[in-house]
Design a protein around this motif. Structure first.
Motif, PDB file in Angstrom:
ATOM      1  N   ARG A 121       9.455 -15.291  46.684  1.00 17.75           N
ATOM      2  CA  ARG A 121       8.160 -16.272  47.155  1.00 17.75           C
ATOM      3  C   ARG A 121       8.632 -17.392  46.755  1.00 17.75           C
ATOM      4  NH1 ARG A 121       4.001 -11.489  47.195  1.00 17.75           N
ATOM      5  NH2 ARG A 121       5.049 -11.675  45.018  1.00 17.75           N
ATOM      6  N   GLN A 177       2.853 -14.054  38.510  1.00 19.98           N
ATOM      7  CA  GLN A 177       2.846 -14.942  39.233  1.00 19.98           C
ATOM      8  C   GLN A 177       4.383 -15.430  37.902  1.00 19.98           C
ATOM      9  OE1 GLN A 177       0.181 -18.184  39.523  1.00 19.98           O
ATOM     10  NE2 GLN A 177       0.806 -19.515  41.028  1.00 19.98           N
ATOM     11  N   ASP A 196       7.507 -14.150  39.436  1.00 18.79           N
ATOM     12  CA  ASP A 196       7.682 -14.688  40.580  1.00 18.79           C
ATOM     13  C   ASP A 196       8.442 -16.324  40.319  1.00 18.79           C
ATOM     14  OD1 ASP A 196       6.260 -13.020  42.267  1.00 18.79           O
ATOM     15  OD2 ASP A 196       4.393 -14.171  42.818  1.00 18.79           O
TER      16      ASP A 196
END
Ligand SMILES: Cc1cc2nc3c(=O)[nH]c(=O)nc-3n(C[C@H](O)[C@H](O)[C@H](O)COP(=O)(O)OP(=O)(O)OC[C@H]3O[C@@H](n4cnc5c(N)ncnc54)[C@H](O)[C@@H]3O)c2cc1C
Length: 470
Positions: free
Chosen positions: A272, A323, A326
């Motif tokens: 991502r 997140q 990520d």
């Protein structure tokens, strides 16, 4: 002159050791992560105690047989693989993998050399403490290997490198004696710093068999941001600002280039990507705080102040642990993306923080004059440590530029030297960078290193040809 590790030596050695200690080397013992060097089939000794290591080294010194210490095999400069010269005995610390003690009150952990870095981190965590050394290879690399290479990684900014995290060592010296230096003392001014000498020696001055390591309180909360900066100079100004506003909570400060993000899009499309368009430069800032300090609020405050100061133009503060992971995946997959694209030259350099922007500008301009190369410049910029890796033009291949590798390396390392830097910030010298050490090393230091090697290892059996030419 050394003798090869032949049948006669192996049978004399076998008589001194428990059955099964000597084994044929496996393929993993002969390879290294870059695939540039290959060892030859031979034998590996897998001792289970410091006494057995001592017996092996004593026998090798008597018969003048070379020993190559091998731990996790993740070293990036081929210190653990010896492709030439009289066949050596590999010495694996894999069976010495016991955590000998954890002392939470003292913030100390005592571990044998074959304990993986991950297992040491987990032992510290089980005691509510942190062992902060952190590398992408931590599942495989070991305490002995990280100390022998003085490894760095992503948390050096706050906690220091492997040397700074070590209080004491147990080691077998090149004639076979055991140094019982496994102290848990923070202060011990009793003569020469043998611990400091063996750390970073890459197995050329002895075999590390155990270490006492510094632990720290675990940060209660973590936060991570990716901030877009206009230039490396702005990244360094942001680092200063972060120091002023957040203090010592900054654990990592990593530079990421647009080239690196584009590589990831191309060869790791499943990752991502945080930004719709890869910015030319961004930094990953990681904080670890006490329970009463909110890292997200601190990062948002830093972001706002940096926007005001014109140091950042955009950014993201991780709103969840997912997140945050990520963001870290972007940093941690940089080496894999580079590997898939195929670097002509990868390096591990450091320059003083204040000279980083000038170095990047000068190196980028000179490389552009040499050919249509792409550069992925990224890394531990908070420590002044960059990977300034050079790739073929879009659609080109590494093989087509084989001849350029040497001149590009010289170009980068000459510029590093001109900027008062180091050609090897955290990976060591091994066999891959012996020529660089001879070229760029300080003559007085090199003479002292040769004198130390000759004094401690007169037969030259410890990791022959690594760091210093035999
Ligand atoms: C994916 C990846 C990411 C990496 N990231 C980083 C990073 O961020 N920072 C960094 O600094 N490094 C990094 N490295 C390099 C590597 O992980 C380190 O150099 C590590 O410290 C090597 O440990 P090891 O146990 O694998 O040692 P090995 O590779 O087995 O040995 C390394 C050297 O130490 C000597 N040695 C090993 N054990 C002993 C011992 N007990 N006594 C004496 N000498 C010994 C060997 O002879 C050799 O010269 C990375 C490597 C990979 C593959």
């Amino acid at each position: 002159m050394l003798n090869p590790c032949d049948e006669g030596f192996l049978s004399r050695l076998a008589a001194l050791l428990p059955d099964g200690t000597l084994r044929p080397a496996e393929p993993r013992h002969l390879e290294e992560p870059r695939g540039l060097y290959r060892g030859r089939p031979g034998s590996v000794a897998m001792p289970g105690s410091v006494e057995e290591v001592s017996a092996i080294v004593r026998a090798a010194a008597a018969d003048r047989v070379g020993i190559v210490p091998w731990s996790g095999g993740t070293g990036l400069v081929s210190g653990q693989v010896m492709p030439e010269g009289p066949l050596p005995l590999l010495l694996s610390l894999q069976r010495m993998s016991r955590v000998r003690g954890v002392y939470p009150t003292e913030n100390v952990l005592v571990a044998e050399a074959g304990v993986t870095l991950l297992a040491a981190q987990q032992a510290a965590e089980a005691a509510g403490r942190l062992y902060p050394l952190s590398l992408a290879s931590e599942g495989t690399c070991t305490i002995g290997g990280t100390l022998s290479t003085n490894a760095g990684g992503v948390q050096v900014l706050r906690y220091g490198n492997a040397r700074e995290l070590c209080l004491g060592l147990e080691a077998v010296l090149p004639e076979g004696s055991v140094w019982h230096g496994l102290r848990r003392l923070r202060k011990d001014n009793t003569g020469y710093d043998l611990r400091g000498l063996l750390i970073g020696a890459e197995g050329t001055l002895g075999v590390i068999t155990a270490a006492s390591l510094k632990l720290f309180p675990r940060p209660a909360r973590h936060g991570t941001a990716l901030l877009v900066v206009p230039s490396p100079a702005a990244a360094l100004a942001l680092l200063s600002l972060a120091g002023e506003r957040v203090g010592t909570s900054v654990t990592a400060f990593e530079l990421i280039s647009g080239t690196g993000l584009r590589f990831q899009r191309q060869v790791l499309p499943q990752l991502r990507q945080p930004f719709a368009e890869p910015p030319d430069w961004s930094v990953l800032v990681d904080l670890g705080t006490e329970a009463d300090r909110d890292p997200v609020a601190l990062l948002e405050d830093l972001f706002a102040a940096a926007l005001d100061a014109g140091l950042v133009s955009d950014g993201l503060v991780a709103a969840s642990e997912a997140q945050r992971q990520d963001f870290w995946a972007v940093r941690e997959n940089m080496n894999e993306a580079n590997r898939r694209v195929g670097a002509i030259l990868s390096n591990d350099i450091s320059v003083p923080l204040g000279l980083i922007p000038g170095f990047i500008d000068a190196a980028t301009a000179e490389i552009a004059r040499s050919g249509p190369f792409r550069i992925n410049c990224f890394g531990h910029v908070g420590d002044g440590n960059l990977h300034f890796n050079i790739f073929p033009e879009e659609g080109g291949t590494r093989a087509a530029h084989d001849a350029a590798r040497g001149p590009l390396m010289r170009l980068v390392n000459d510029l590093v030297a001109a900027h008062d830097g180091s050609f090897s910030a955290e990976h060591g010298v091994g066999r891959a960078k012996v020529g660089e050490l001879e070229r760029y090393g300080d003559p007085a230091k090199l003479a002292a290193m040769r004198a130390i090697k000759a004094a401690l290892d007169p037969a030259g059996i410890m990791n022959p040809g690594a760091v210093l030419r035999g």
